[in-house]
Design a protein around this motif. Structure first.
Motif, mmCIF file in Angstrom:
data_model
loop_
_atom_site.group_PDB
_atom_site.id
_atom_site.type_symbol
_atom_site.label_atom_id
_atom_site.label_comp_id
_atom_site.label_asym_id
_atom_site.label_seq_id
_atom_site.Cartn_x
_atom_site.Cartn_y
_atom_site.Cartn_z
ATOM 1 N N VAL A 1 0.844 -1.200 0.000
ATOM 2 C CA VAL A 1 0.000 0.000 0.000
ATOM 3 C C VAL A 1 0.878 1.248 0.000
ATOM 4 O O VAL A 1 0.616 2.214 -0.721
ATOM 5 N N GLN A 2 1.924 1.218 0.804
ATOM 6 C CA GLN A 2 2.853 2.348 0.838
ATOM 7 C C GLN A 2 3.489 2.568 -0.529
ATOM 8 O O GLN A 2 3.629 3.714 -0.976
ATOM 9 N N GLU A 3 3.873 1.493 -1.179
ATOM 10 C CA GLU A 3 4.506 1.597 -2.500
ATOM 11 C C GLU A 3 3.540 2.235 -3.501
ATOM 12 O O GLU A 3 3.939 3.075 -4.314
ATOM 13 N N PHE A 4 2.269 1.858 -3.424
ATOM 14 C CA PHE A 4 1.268 2.429 -4.317
ATOM 15 C C PHE A 4 1.137 3.943 -4.105
ATOM 16 O O PHE A 4 1.167 4.711 -5.075
ATOM 17 N N LEU A 5 0.994 4.360 -2.837
ATOM 18 C CA LEU A 5 0.846 5.803 -2.568
ATOM 19 C C LEU A 5 2.092 6.572 -2.966
ATOM 20 O O LEU A 5 2.015 7.668 -3.539
ATOM 21 N N LEU A 6 3.258 5.998 -2.683
ATOM 22 C CA LEU A 6 4.509 6.652 -3.058
ATOM 23 C C LEU A 6 4.580 6.822 -4.572
ATOM 24 O O LEU A 6 4.912 7.912 -5.067
ATOM 25 N N ASN A 7 4.243 5.784 -5.310
ATOM 26 C CA ASN A 7 4.309 5.861 -6.769
ATOM 27 C C ASN A 7 3.281 6.833 -7.333
ATOM 28 O O ASN A 7 3.518 7.463 -8.371
ATOM 29 N N LEU A 8 2.142 6.967 -6.659
ATOM 30 C CA LEU A 8 1.139 7.936 -7.087
ATOM 31 C C LEU A 8 1.703 9.355 -6.971
ATOM 32 O O LEU A 8 1.560 10.178 -7.877
ATOM 33 N N VAL A 9 2.367 9.625 -5.842
ATOM 34 C CA VAL A 9 2.991 10.930 -5.629
ATOM 35 C C VAL A 9 4.095 11.170 -6.654
ATOM 36 O O VAL A 9 4.182 12.239 -7.271
ATOM 37 N N LEU A 10 4.938 10.165 -6.865
ATOM 38 C CA LEU A 10 6.065 10.329 -7.786
ATOM 39 C C LEU A 10 5.602 10.484 -9.230
ATOM 40 O O LEU A 10 6.261 11.150 -10.029
ATOM 41 N N GLU A 11 4.461 9.896 -9.560
ATOM 42 C CA GLU A 11 3.901 10.051 -10.902
ATOM 43 C C GLU A 11 3.619 11.525 -11.190
ATOM 44 O O GLU A 11 3.914 12.026 -12.280
ATOM 45 N N VAL A 12 3.064 12.222 -10.211
ATOM 46 C CA VAL A 12 2.792 13.656 -10.373
ATOM 47 C C VAL A 12 4.091 14.439 -10.457
ATOM 48 O O VAL A 12 4.263 15.317 -11.315
ATOM 49 N N VAL A 13 5.017 14.116 -9.579
ATOM 50 C CA VAL A 13 6.293 14.840 -9.539
ATOM 51 C C VAL A 13 7.064 14.700 -10.853
ATOM 52 O O VAL A 13 7.675 15.658 -11.339
ATOM 53 N N LYS A 14 7.015 13.515 -11.441
ATOM 54 C CA LYS A 14 7.768 13.263 -12.676
ATOM 55 C C LYS A 14 7.104 13.879 -13.908
ATOM 56 O O LYS A 14 7.792 14.262 -14.857
ATOM 57 N N ASN A 15 5.786 13.974 -13.895
ATOM 58 C CA ASN A 15 5.062 14.328 -15.116
ATOM 59 C C ASN A 15 4.527 15.754 -15.159
ATOM 60 O O ASN A 15 4.042 16.182 -16.215
#
Length: 384
Positions: A140-154
């Motif tokens: 679950v943590q990995e999912f939320l982290l990747n959601l945040v990083l998706e915004v940061v990267k794009n």
């Protein structure tokens, strides 16, 4: 020297039509800039959906974006309009680890029931209408982290923001099989039946703190100039109820800005909490990161102009260089009465958004803003 303050506002999709078109977004950004604001916190995650086209959500849950925005990208539209008028943009992951509101877990937990948080009776964790994913689960943590990083990267954003649900978990949670096994491995006994047991509270809060530390590091690895902002519940209520150890977050330097939700409907209560937070939670070196969350509007409630003025004046007298308002629509109430107060008085002088260096400035700057009484109070507390 030019004035530097955090003048922020949350932009929601609840009780607001701003995100319904780019024209509405443009008009709102014009309004905020004219009123003297310099940063907006737009919602990008709630009710188990995003407010931008998410490849991660498409791959994991088959839903690319909030159905109301198919064919659009409200986040990108907002960034364009905010940049046009000089506003900073810090996307707000409103629901954090909460999966749904009065929807029995919603799409997220229907698709991934193993992600559900559990109370001590083994039932889906619910609190104040919200159902929760297990924030202690590495997946679950990995999912939320990747959601945040998706915004940061794009996206061309200035940072990201968590709140009273990121990182957080109701203290009644943590009784899933995986977390129980991990606790047994460390302490050779089952977790206490009492969710408020101090060691049990701290152990779970520490897991969330480590998650925030990782999020901070990974955001900074992409762009060290991005701001990691959080708006937790007030300490230590937030610690006891939602495992939010914001004192430790500040000590470890894993937040750049913090906006405790001082959502009180009278000024005396607001002032008392400000005084307590400054004396108990914030040091000389961390006061620069504080910009309290102020409740401007909720349901039929709207802050009075008198309270608004007193709250901001109180902040400045105590060396607090900014605030964030919940939420945007309060500025439009009564033909924009509160916006007029800000524009003509408190925000009449324009202010640039603080740099990271400003937010991390050390003891010398912050000590000037502390009263002699506050310094004496700290001295006595350290003495005893």
């Amino acid at each position: 020297m030019s004035l530097r303050e955090i003048r922020g506002v949350w932009l929601t999709n609840t009780d607001s039509k701003v995100l319904k078109s780019q024209q509405r977004i443009a008009e709102a950004m014009n309004f905020l800039a004219e009123t003297g604001f310099n940063v907006v916190f737009p919602v990008v995650w709630n009710q188990g959906v995003t407010f931008y086209p998410s490849q991660l959500m498409q791959q994991t849950f088959g839903v690319e974006i909030n159905p109301n925005f198919i064919g659009r990208d409200p986040l990108r539209e907002l960034i364009v309009e905010a940049r046009r008028v000089g506003l900073k943009v810090i996307p707000w992951f409103e629901y954090g680890f909460a999966s749904s509101y009065n929807a029995n877990g919603g799409l997220l937990l229907q698709t991934k029931p193993e992600w559900a948080a559990r109370d001590r009776n083994g039932k889906l964790l619910q609190k104040n209408g919200f159902e929760w994913m297990n924030a202690l689960d590495p997946q679950v943590q990995e999912f939320l982290l990747n959601l945040v990083l998706e915004v940061v990267k794009n996206y061309d954003v200035d940072g990201i923001q968590g709140d009273d649900r990121l990182p957080a978990l109701p203290a009644e949670g943590g009784y899933d099989e995986q977390t129980i096994a991990l606790y047994r491995q460390q302490f050779h006994q089952d977790p206490p039946a009492n969710p408020q047991d101090r060691q049990w509270l701290q152990w779970r809060a520490d897991i969330l703190t480590e998650f925030l530390a990782r999020l901070y590091q990974e955001v900074k690895a992409i762009n060290p100039n991005l701001i990691v902002s959080v708006s937790p519940n007030i300490y230590d209520w937030g610690f006891k109820e939602y495992l939010q150890d914001s004192v430790t977050w500040l000590k470890r330097g894993i937040v750049d800005m913090i906006h405790p939700q001082i959502y009180r409907r009278d000024f005396v209560s607001y002032k008392c909490i400000i005084n307590r937070l400054i004396s108990e939670q914030f040091t000389d070196a961390t006061l620069t990161k504080l910009a309290p969350g102020i409740l401007m509007k909720l349901g039929s409630y709207c802050i009075s102009p008198e309270y608004l003025i007193k709250a901001i004046e109180c902040n400045r007298k105590r060396g607090i260089k900014g605030e964030v308002f919940f939420f945007y629509e309060g500025l439009r109430e009564n033909d924009g009465a509160l916006a007029q107060v800000l524009r003509k008085k408190l925000y009449a002088q324009s202010a640039s958004f603080p740099t990271l260096a400003d937010l991390h400035v050390g003891t010398v700057h912050s000590q000037r803003s502390l009263s002699l009484w506050q310094k004496l109070e700290r001295f006595l507390r350290n003495l005893f």
